[in-house]
Design a protein around this motif. Structure first.
Motif, PDB file in Angstrom:
ATOM      1  N   GLY A 255       0.800  -1.226   0.000  1.00 26.82           N
ATOM      2  CA  GLY A 255       0.000   0.000   0.000  1.00 26.82           C
ATOM      3  C   GLY A 255       0.828   1.269   0.000  1.00 26.82           C
ATOM      4  N   GLU A 256       2.150   1.130   0.006  1.00 28.96           N
ATOM      5  CA  GLU A 256       3.052   2.286   0.007  1.00 28.96           C
ATOM      6  C   GLU A 256       3.489   2.586  -1.423  1.00 28.96           C
ATOM      7  OE1 GLU A 256       3.965   4.182   2.496  1.00 28.96           O
ATOM      8  OE2 GLU A 256       3.479   3.026   4.301  1.00 28.96           O
ATOM      9  N   ILE A 257       3.820   3.843  -1.675  1.00 27.35           N
ATOM     10  CA  ILE A 257       4.335   4.190  -2.999  1.00 27.35           C
ATOM     11  C   ILE A 257       5.860   4.126  -2.994  1.00 27.35           C
ATOM     12  CG2 ILE A 257       2.347   5.635  -3.547  1.00 27.35           C
ATOM     13  CD1 ILE A 257       4.162   8.086  -3.148  1.00 27.35           C
ATOM     14  N   GLN A 258       6.420   4.024  -4.178  1.00 25.59           N
ATOM     15  CA  GLN A 258       7.867   4.120  -4.343  1.00 25.59           C
ATOM     16  C   GLN A 258       8.149   4.760  -5.697  1.00 25.59           C
ATOM     17  OE1 GLN A 258       9.091  -0.071  -4.094  1.00 25.59           O
ATOM     18  NE2 GLN A 258       9.573  -0.064  -6.270  1.00 25.59           N
ATOM     19  N   THR A 259       9.347   5.295  -5.841  1.00 24.21           N
ATOM     20  CA  THR A 259       9.758   5.862  -7.127  1.00 24.21           C
ATOM     21  C   THR A 259      10.934   5.066  -7.666  1.00 24.21           C
ATOM     22  OG1 THR A 259      11.273   7.453  -6.102  1.00 24.21           O
ATOM     23  CG2 THR A 259       9.018   8.208  -6.541  1.00 24.21           C
ATOM     24  N   THR A 260      10.986   4.981  -8.987  1.00 24.73           N
ATOM     25  CA  THR A 260      12.106   4.344  -9.683  1.00 24.73           C
ATOM     26  C   THR A 260      12.602   5.323 -10.726  1.00 24.73           C
ATOM     27  OG1 THR A 260      11.128   2.145  -9.380  1.00 24.73           O
ATOM     28  CG2 THR A 260      12.818   2.370 -11.085  1.00 24.73           C
ATOM     29  N   ALA A 261      13.910   5.582 -10.726  1.00 30.17           N
ATOM     30  CA  ALA A 261      14.530   6.473 -11.711  1.00 30.17           C
ATOM     31  C   ALA A 261      15.590   5.687 -12.464  1.00 30.17           C
ATOM     32  CB  ALA A 261      15.160   7.676 -11.021  1.00 30.17           C
ATOM     33  N   LEU A 262      15.679   5.923 -13.771  1.00 32.60           N
ATOM     34  CA  LEU A 262      16.578   5.153 -14.637  1.00 32.60           C
ATOM     35  C   LEU A 262      17.628   6.062 -15.261  1.00 32.60           C
ATOM     36  CD1 LEU A 262      13.798   3.125 -16.509  1.00 32.60           C
ATOM     37  CD2 LEU A 262      15.058   2.420 -14.461  1.00 32.60           C
ATOM     38  N   GLU A 263      18.877   5.747 -15.003  1.00 29.65           N
ATOM     39  CA  GLU A 263      19.963   6.460 -15.675  1.00 29.65           C
ATOM     40  C   GLU A 263      20.235   5.743 -16.999  1.00 29.65           C
ATOM     41  OE1 GLU A 263      24.612   7.779 -14.930  1.00 29.65           O
ATOM     42  OE2 GLU A 263      23.486   6.830 -13.307  1.00 29.65           O
ATOM     43  N   ILE A 264      20.065   6.453 -18.092  1.00 30.27           N
ATOM     44  CA  ILE A 264      20.205   5.871 -19.426  1.00 30.27           C
ATOM     45  C   ILE A 264      21.546   6.281 -20.027  1.00 30.27           C
ATOM     46  CG2 ILE A 264      19.143   5.602 -21.703  1.00 30.27           C
ATOM     47  CD1 ILE A 264      17.313   4.689 -19.427  1.00 30.27           C
ATOM     48  N   ASP A 265      22.285   5.309 -20.517  1.00 31.51           N
ATOM     49  CA  ASP A 265      23.593   5.578 -21.130  1.00 31.51           C
ATOM     50  C   ASP A 265      23.664   4.778 -22.430  1.00 31.51           C
ATOM     51  OD1 ASP A 265      26.216   6.013 -21.803  1.00 31.51           O
ATOM     52  OD2 ASP A 265      27.018   5.580 -19.820  1.00 31.51           O
ATOM     53  N   GLY A 266      23.714   5.475 -23.566  1.00 31.17           N
ATOM     54  CA  GLY A 266      23.787   4.788 -24.841  1.00 31.17           C
ATOM     55  C   GLY A 266      22.576   3.918 -25.132  1.00 31.17           C
ATOM     56  N   GLY A 267      21.410   4.358 -24.667  1.00 32.32           N
ATOM     57  CA  GLY A 267      20.174   3.629 -24.921  1.00 32.32           C
ATOM     58  C   GLY A 267      19.911   2.472 -23.978  1.00 32.32           C
TER      59      GLY A 267
END
Length: 285
Positions: A255-267
């Protein structure tokens, strides 16, 4: 203090609040602490002789920066006892914000408070060194040296490849689908060979207490996670840019939220940053 005086102070302060929040947040990496510093600056602004202040924005930026420098000293002590990796509070926006991305904020953590202030004020917010000197109370030559040292430390954290907004959001959505469905072929095709996971649970929710490094290790972890996601559910709430990186907000089985962030390098996805600590997510509810 009369209501009229308070109203006058608020009228001149409120238009500057967003800019002051940007300075404070990029200094501290905490939304709640940044809000506290900006509010403290407002209290001081109400008590100041405002008729004598020629440039309110410069005056308030100096005030906020100095408050943040004091706050950083105690924040560093707190982070020495932090459970697991520390990540900045996630700020989620519709458009990419290029000035300070999440990897750069992590690089800033390795700087001294004065190096951090000099770099942000000059390199990010575009102030001249005379103004930086007046703000952090060092001479201009010292400020140049502080910024130069900081620049050397953070150079690697600057993105080498720019990801177009639309492409970044597509990658985030594809990553969510592949990671939740258990399609490990699709998931693996998105990852760089040296991919890493950094999860911040702050000791409040389950999260790896060390970064997970390398393709095989990340695949192994996500294979287990995918089974949990399928059994318990993981709902996509929003795709956007999390601290300048493509990412998303989810509601998990607890029931909790979370965030996901993606570091993109060369696709390819080079790093995955997950914030699960509920203290860092309150502003997103």
């Amino acid at each position: 203090m009369t209501q009229a005086t308070q109203a006058d102070a608020a009228a001149s302060f409120d238009p500057l609040r967003p800019k002051l929040m940007r300075v404070a947040y990029r200094m501290l990496g905490s939304v709640a602490d940044a809000e506290d510093m900006v509010q403290e600056a407002f209290i001081r602004w109400m008590g100041a002789d405002r008729a004598e202040v020629r440039e309110p924005e410069a005056f308030l930026r100096r005030t906020v920066t100095r408050l943040c420098l004091d706050q950083l000293k105690s924040a560093r002590r707190q982070r020495e006892t932090y459970v697991g990796p520390w990540l900045p509070d996630p700020v989620v926006e519709e458009e990419e914000v290029e000035d300070v991305t999440l990897p750069l904020m992590l690089a800033l953590e390795r700087l001294s408070p004065l190096e951090r202030a000099a770099f942000l004020l000059h390199d990010v917010f575009g102030l001249g060194f005379e103004e930086v000197a007046a703000t952090i109370q060092r001479d201009a030559a010292a400020c140049r040296q502080l910024a130069a040292r900081a620049r050397t430390h953070v150079r690697e954290a600057r993105p080498r490849f720019h990801v177009e907004n639309e492409r970044g959001l597509e990658l985030a959505e594809a990553f969510f689908k592949a990671s939740r469905s258990g399609d490990m072929n699709a998931f693996g095709a998105m990852l760089a060979a040296d991919v890493s996971i950094h999860a911040d649970g702050g000791g409040k929710r389950s999260a790896a207490i060390m970064p997970i490094i390398g393709f095989d290790a990340v695949m192994k972890v996500h294979e287990k996670l995918a089974a949990l996601f399928r059994a318990n559910g993981s709902k996509l709430l929003r795709v956007g840019f999390v601290n300048g990186l493509p990412g998303f907000i989810t509601m998990e089985a607890d029931g909790e939220i979370q965030t996901t962030a993606l570091e993109i390098d060369g696709g390819k996805v080079a790093a995955i940053y997950v914030v699960r600590n509920p203290d860092k997510l309150r502003h997103l509810h």
